[in-house]
Design a protein around this motif. Structure first.
Motif, mmCIF file in Angstrom:
data_model
loop_
_atom_site.group_PDB
_atom_site.id
_atom_site.type_symbol
_atom_site.label_atom_id
_atom_site.label_comp_id
_atom_site.label_asym_id
_atom_site.label_seq_id
_atom_site.Cartn_x
_atom_site.Cartn_y
_atom_site.Cartn_z
ATOM 1 N N ALA A 127 -0.352 10.447 -20.098
ATOM 2 C CA ALA A 127 -0.433 9.095 -19.537
ATOM 3 C C ALA A 127 0.953 8.556 -19.228
ATOM 4 O O ALA A 127 1.185 7.932 -18.173
ATOM 5 C CB ALA A 127 -1.161 8.169 -20.507
ATOM 6 N N ILE A 128 1.900 8.789 -20.140
ATOM 7 C CA ILE A 128 3.275 8.314 -19.914
ATOM 8 C C ILE A 128 3.880 9.003 -18.693
ATOM 9 O O ILE A 128 4.542 8.370 -17.859
ATOM 10 C CB ILE A 128 4.133 8.565 -21.176
ATOM 11 C CG1 ILE A 128 3.661 7.652 -22.322
ATOM 12 C CG2 ILE A 128 5.607 8.319 -20.878
ATOM 13 C CD1 ILE A 128 4.281 7.987 -23.666
ATOM 14 N N CYS A 129 3.660 10.325 -18.547
ATOM 15 C CA CYS A 129 4.184 11.062 -17.389
ATOM 16 C C CYS A 129 3.600 10.541 -16.080
ATOM 17 O O CYS A 129 4.309 10.352 -15.094
ATOM 18 C CB CYS A 129 3.886 12.551 -17.537
ATOM 19 S SG CYS A 129 4.830 13.360 -18.847
ATOM 20 N N LEU A 130 2.290 10.304 -16.093
ATOM 21 C CA LEU A 130 1.645 9.784 -14.880
ATOM 22 C C LEU A 130 2.180 8.412 -14.515
ATOM 23 O O LEU A 130 2.423 8.111 -13.337
ATOM 24 C CB LEU A 130 0.127 9.735 -15.079
ATOM 25 C CG LEU A 130 -0.592 11.083 -15.126
ATOM 26 C CD1 LEU A 130 -2.059 10.890 -15.486
ATOM 27 C CD2 LEU A 130 -0.473 11.789 -13.782
ATOM 28 N N LEU A 131 2.377 7.554 -15.508
ATOM 29 C CA LEU A 131 2.943 6.226 -15.247
ATOM 30 C C LEU A 131 4.357 6.337 -14.700
ATOM 31 O O LEU A 131 4.740 5.585 -13.787
ATOM 32 C CB LEU A 131 2.929 5.396 -16.538
ATOM 33 C CG LEU A 131 1.560 4.886 -16.997
ATOM 34 C CD1 LEU A 131 1.672 4.239 -18.373
ATOM 35 C CD2 LEU A 131 1.007 3.869 -15.985
ATOM 36 N N ALA A 134 4.109 7.474 -11.055
ATOM 37 C CA ALA A 134 3.651 6.357 -10.226
ATOM 38 C C ALA A 134 4.760 5.343 -10.012
ATOM 39 O O ALA A 134 4.953 4.819 -8.906
ATOM 40 C CB ALA A 134 2.439 5.696 -10.875
ATOM 41 N N ALA A 135 5.512 5.050 -11.069
ATOM 42 C CA ALA A 135 6.613 4.082 -10.950
ATOM 43 C C ALA A 135 7.689 4.600 -10.006
ATOM 44 O O ALA A 135 8.243 3.844 -9.194
ATOM 45 C CB ALA A 135 7.192 3.799 -12.329
ATOM 46 N N THR A 136 7.992 5.912 -10.084
ATOM 47 C CA THR A 136 9.007 6.498 -9.202
ATOM 48 C C THR A 136 8.581 6.433 -7.744
ATOM 49 O O THR A 136 9.366 6.056 -6.871
ATOM 50 C CB THR A 136 9.258 7.965 -9.604
ATOM 51 O OG1 THR A 136 9.692 8.010 -10.963
ATOM 52 C CG2 THR A 136 10.327 8.599 -8.708
ATOM 53 N N GLN A 140 10.381 4.388 -4.749
ATOM 54 C CA GLN A 140 10.841 5.010 -3.514
ATOM 55 C C GLN A 140 10.191 4.379 -2.289
ATOM 56 O O GLN A 140 10.831 4.190 -1.262
ATOM 57 C CB GLN A 140 10.525 6.513 -3.543
ATOM 58 C CG GLN A 140 11.368 7.287 -4.548
ATOM 59 C CD GLN A 140 10.961 8.750 -4.608
ATOM 60 O OE1 GLN A 140 9.880 9.121 -4.148
ATOM 61 N NE2 GLN A 140 11.818 9.571 -5.187
ATOM 62 N N HIS A 141 8.902 4.036 -2.421
ATOM 63 C CA HIS A 141 8.189 3.496 -1.266
ATOM 64 C C HIS A 141 8.599 2.065 -0.946
ATOM 65 O O HIS A 141 8.837 1.708 0.204
ATOM 66 C CB HIS A 141 6.681 3.561 -1.514
ATOM 67 C CG HIS A 141 5.860 3.032 -0.366
ATOM 68 N ND1 HIS A 141 5.688 3.736 0.795
ATOM 69 C CD2 HIS A 141 5.188 1.861 -0.219
ATOM 70 C CE1 HIS A 141 4.944 3.033 1.625
ATOM 71 N NE2 HIS A 141 4.623 1.900 1.035
ATOM 72 N N PHE A 142 8.703 1.240 -1.993
ATOM 73 C CA PHE A 142 8.915 -0.188 -1.747
ATOM 74 C C PHE A 142 10.381 -0.592 -1.771
ATOM 75 O O PHE A 142 10.760 -1.574 -1.138
ATOM 76 C CB PHE A 142 8.151 -1.014 -2.787
ATOM 77 C CG PHE A 142 6.655 -0.896 -2.645
ATOM 78 C CD1 PHE A 142 5.996 -1.507 -1.602
ATOM 79 C CD2 PHE A 142 5.912 -0.156 -3.542
ATOM 80 C CE1 PHE A 142 4.621 -1.397 -1.448
ATOM 81 C CE2 PHE A 142 4.541 -0.038 -3.416
ATOM 82 C CZ PHE A 142 3.888 -0.661 -2.355
ATOM 83 N N LEU A 143 11.221 0.139 -2.494
ATOM 84 C CA LEU A 143 12.611 -0.278 -2.632
ATOM 85 C C LEU A 143 13.580 0.645 -1.902
ATOM 86 O O LEU A 143 14.458 0.180 -1.179
ATOM 87 C CB LEU A 143 12.982 -0.354 -4.123
ATOM 88 C CG LEU A 143 12.192 -1.394 -4.928
ATOM 89 C CD1 LEU A 143 12.613 -1.351 -6.391
ATOM 90 C CD2 LEU A 143 12.394 -2.795 -4.365
#
Length: 521
Positions: A127-131, A134-136, A140-143
């Motif tokens: 779960a931590i890896c998936l989060l 997703a955060a990365t 990359q997409h928004f910032l």
């Protein structure tokens, strides 16, 4: 190796290409990949089923039993045999059964507890890896990704893309205009113009000049040697040769800005040096005078595609403008094979549907439509119907979109959005890997509003980026990456045939002797 190919040449039953060995494989790549994907998906399904089965048994590996003295004993409450059954005298047996159950319950319970702890830990780590992933991606997409909200931002993205990928314009009639209006002269006012800038002055008929090519970020210009159908059987060969000469002299005169390119590697090198790569295409099969020798001579002079027809039939292929639905004759098929052998792209713009289908059956290399659009949106004779769009995709070929109002707006005044609609439609039918750009500038009487000349290409690409279904990679493929792939593949087919020692085709087509010829073929 040569002996093998020679044996195949003398045994037509072992060949699949009109007596020539089919030494190319590109036409089967698409089907092979599809089969591999199907196999891969089936294998994946089996792996998933296996994993699910192992998960079911993981929590209780004995499927309802424990080991006692090397034997599996069932734990089912309904079973007539249990660990509590006695094998000796009453109370002693019961006591031993209870002791046995206590002795076995402890270790098994501890093992189950440890397994449960490991499962919880693995779940938490996953779960931590998936989060984190997703955060990365969100970062990359928004910032990190440049914003596409404004037109200026989209233009900046386009400029960055075109620094990495050459923008290819697949069809331009500038050479014909120089031949027609300036009588092939590139020396106009040259004695008073050291920098030769007057050549690129802007007469009323021109939508192309060096300055506007730079503004349009064009890296590859295919100059078409266009010959009107009225010259068929007369001076068509001469007119084509004179325009090839114009392009070659143009490249010499503007050596600091453009270079003649005859291969995909030439294009890559020119783009790296910041030069315009000039390619030569010949428009109209009547330009070769039904002679394979003339075809080979055009290739030697730098021509890298031939449009099989224009607005008239030739003796060996049908035109889309002709009411008769004529396809390829045996000599036409020989021309296709010889173009494969030479490494010359086959252009099907202006070809009849029957001709296009015949070519797609015969060719071992991908084809192009150098300046066409979607017939479903506009019923122009130069446009391509859906079934042939799909066949071109199977062939690995390319449809390069025309900007002519006749093609994209059925003759009315076209706008930039009309071109975009055709691009999106062809993409939906054939796929992103099979579209390119072939505006037809200097041969367009009514260019679209917003795409008035060659300087407007960035406007088109920026407009496509307004649609979030279009990624930067999609734009790069449309701009030039697809064309480079096609040219490389055509060269690969040529190289295969060269290693197979395929000789030039010597087939001829009898021509009647007329007052305009010295001797018949």
């Amino acid at each position: 190796m040569k002996q093998l190919f020679d044996e195949r040449l003398y045994h037509p039953e072992t060949t699949g290409f009109g007596g020539l060995p089919d030494v190319t494989e590109h036409s089967n790549i698409r089907r092979t990949l599809s089969r591999q994907n199907s196999i891969s998906n089936s294998d994946s399904g089996g792996e998933i089923a296996s994993i699910q089965k192992s998960k079911v048994n993981f929590g209780n590996p004995l499927a309802g039993g424990v080991v006692v003295g090397g034997d599996i004993v069932g734990l089912d409450a309904k079973s007539p045999t249990s660990l509590g059954s006695t094998t000796g005298a009453g109370a002693t047996g019961k006591a031993k059964g209870k002791a046995s159950r206590k002795a076995n319950a402890g270790p098994d319970g501890g093992q189950k507890g440890r397994r449960g702890s490991w499962l919880v830990a693995i779940t938490l780590v996953s779960a931590i890896c998936l989060l984190a992933i997703a955060a990365t991606l969100a970062y990359q997409h928004f910032l990190m990704a440049p914003s596409r909200n404004s037109h200026a931002q989209r233009l900046r993205i386009v400029r960055r893309i075109l620094r990495e990928v050459p923008l290819v314009d697949g069809h331009n009639n500038y050479a014909w205009n120089v031949r027609k209006y300036a009588h092939s002269s590139l020396e106009l006012h040259l004695s008073h113009d050291v920098d030769h800038k007057s050549l690129w002055a802007r007469p009323a008929w021109a939508q192309t000049d060096m300055e506007r090519l730079k503004q349009g970020l064009v890296s590859v210009q295919v100059w078409s040697a266009y010959v009107p159908c009225e010259a068929q059987g007369l001076d068509a060969v001469q007119l084509a040769l004179e325009q090839i000469d114009i392009v070659r002299r143009l490249s010499d005169m503007y050596a600091r800005e453009t270079v003649l390119a005859t291969s995909s590697q030439d294009i890559v090198d020119a783009h790296r040096r910041g030069l315009l790569a000039s390619l030569i295409g010949v428009e109209g099969g009547h330009t070769i005078g039904s002679s394979l020798g003339v075809l080979r001579s055009f290739y030697s002079l730098g021509a890298r595609y031939l449009s099989l027809t224009h607005r008239c039939d030739v003796s060996w292929a049908g035109s889309s403008a002709s009411p008769a639905e004529q396809g390829l004759t045996p000599f036409g098929k020989a021309i296709v094979r010889e173009m494969n052998r030479l490494g010359m792209m086959i252009d099907l713009s202006h070809s009849s549907d029957a001709t296009a289908r015949d070519v797609l059956q015969v060719t071992r290399a991908p084809v192009i439509f150098s300046h066409s659009a979607a017939r479903q949106l506009c019923n122009s004779t130069r446009n391509v119907p859906d079934d042939i769009l799909r066949l071109v995709a199977e062939n690995g070929g390319l449809i390069m979109l025309s900007f002519d109002s006749e093609d994209v707006a059925c003759g009315r005044q076209a706008r930039l959005q009309d071109v975009i609609e055709h691009i999106k439609y062809v993409r939906a039918i054939a796929g992103i890997q099979h579209i390119g750009l072939g505006a037809g500038y200097d041969g367009i009487e009514l260019p679209p509003l917003g795409l008035e000349d060659v300087s407007k290409y960035p406007e088109l690409l920026a407009a496509l980026l307004e649609d979030h279904n279009w990624s930067e990679e999609d734009v790069a493929m449309l701009a030039g990456r697809n064309f480079l792939r096609i040219m490389e593949t055509v060269e690969t087919v040529r190289d295969y045939w060269k290693r197979a020692a395929i000789q030039p085709i010597e087939q001829t087509e009898p021509q009647p002797k007329t007052q305009c010829t010295y001797m018949s073929s």
